[in-house]
Design a protein around this motif. Sequence first.
Motif, PDB file in Angstrom:
ATOM      1  N   ARG A 260       9.732   0.768  -2.714  1.00  0.00           N
ATOM      2  CA  ARG A 260       8.380   1.208  -3.069  1.00  0.00           C
ATOM      3  C   ARG A 260       7.381   0.065  -2.958  1.00  0.00           C
ATOM      4  N   LEU A 265       6.446   0.041   2.794  1.00  0.00           N
ATOM      5  CA  LEU A 265       5.807   1.300   3.215  1.00  0.00           C
ATOM      6  C   LEU A 265       5.020   1.068   4.508  1.00  0.00           C
ATOM      7  N   TYR A 270       3.744   3.893   7.352  1.00  0.00           N
ATOM      8  CA  TYR A 270       2.725   4.622   6.571  1.00  0.00           C
ATOM      9  C   TYR A 270       1.388   3.910   6.708  1.00  0.00           C
ATOM     10  N   GLN A 274      -2.374   7.014   3.650  1.00  0.00           N
ATOM     11  CA  GLN A 274      -1.233   7.864   3.233  1.00  0.00           C
ATOM     12  C   GLN A 274      -0.658   7.379   1.896  1.00  0.00           C
ATOM     13  N   SER A 278      -0.598   9.475  -1.483  1.00  0.00           N
ATOM     14  CA  SER A 278       0.647   9.722  -2.222  1.00  0.00           C
ATOM     15  C   SER A 278       0.483   9.342  -3.682  1.00  0.00           C
ATOM     16  N   TRP A 289       6.567   9.872  -8.090  1.00  0.00           N
ATOM     17  CA  TRP A 289       6.343   9.299  -6.753  1.00  0.00           C
ATOM     18  C   TRP A 289       7.374   9.862  -5.800  1.00  0.00           C
ATOM     19  N   GLN A 290       6.901  10.506  -4.709  1.00  0.00           N
ATOM     20  CA  GLN A 290       7.818  11.251  -3.822  1.00  0.00           C
ATOM     21  C   GLN A 290       8.198  10.500  -2.554  1.00  0.00           C
ATOM     22  N   VAL A 291       7.436   9.460  -2.166  1.00  0.00           N
ATOM     23  CA  VAL A 291       7.666   8.854  -0.836  1.00  0.00           C
ATOM     24  C   VAL A 291       8.937   8.032  -0.812  1.00  0.00           C
TER      25      VAL A 291
END
Length: 291
Positions: A260, A265, A270, A274, A278, A289-291
């Motif tokens: 993360r 990222l 990303y 983005q 997010s 947090w989904q990423v």
Amino acid sequence: MPERVITRFAPTPSGPLHVGHLLAALSARRLADAHGGHCLLRVEDIDVTRSRSREWVELMYEDLAWVGLRFDGEVMVQSTRFDVYAQALERLKSMGLLYPCFCTRAEIKAQIAEMGRAPHATLGCLYPGTCRHLSPEQAAERIARGDAHAWRIDMQRAQDLIGCPLWHDLHRGVQRCVPTEYGDVVLARKEMPASYHLAVVVDDAAQGVTHVTRGMDLFAATNIHRVLQAVLALPVPAYCHHGLLCDNAGKRLAKRDGARSLASLRAAGYSAQQVLDSLHTALANKGIWQV
Ligand code: GLU
């Protein structure tokens, strides 16, 4: 509201900036912008035992530029301010609020085990106060002998002096701090001449910070900061503790979780937008947090 709102983002360069840091930085920037104020940047690199901190600071500047976050005024770097923290420490010593503690971590653990239970603690296990009972002569003799020691604040004495000071959290209202609930925390030790707690209150005052925005993980620590502000007669900012990001299982994202980090990222392709999107989605979804 004070005449000018001043907030700050104060990362510790112990690894790459993480989405949780981004949330803290954005909260500080937004609060300042909402009031036409300033948002400052402070590098909290007092832990000189961390060998890679220079590297992390460089990466931090790159990450902040990538997400387009700007800060006002000069950057404050804590590792250049040990003399200022030493002055604050001397002041506390001259007020009779500090005592040297010679206990090792293992000794403290054993003392707590012997007591059968940890003393009541809001912030983990409290130091049982063993060295508080040394006479000034005994303490001076051990210091003269070169025994390693830390400086702890005597919270009972602090409480006798200042009582139970109040502080204000913008989301949770007025808080009352009972100093003895937080234990005799360490304010300095040989390899770290100023603790986070000491440096943060000295610097928030030096930078004229009116609003401290940071994560809920530091909510309890704010009580310690409030004690130090009271005994050092420093101005008291308002506080705004934001929620923390978590994973799908509701577990708090670890600061050391490289996946993360903003750098990873970015490396994964990303865009900054983005990542910001997010973050907004996470905030609208209980911080998940989904990423
Ligand atoms: N330096 C701390 C951290 O990176 C934050 C300190 C603060 O906001 O008071 O967790």
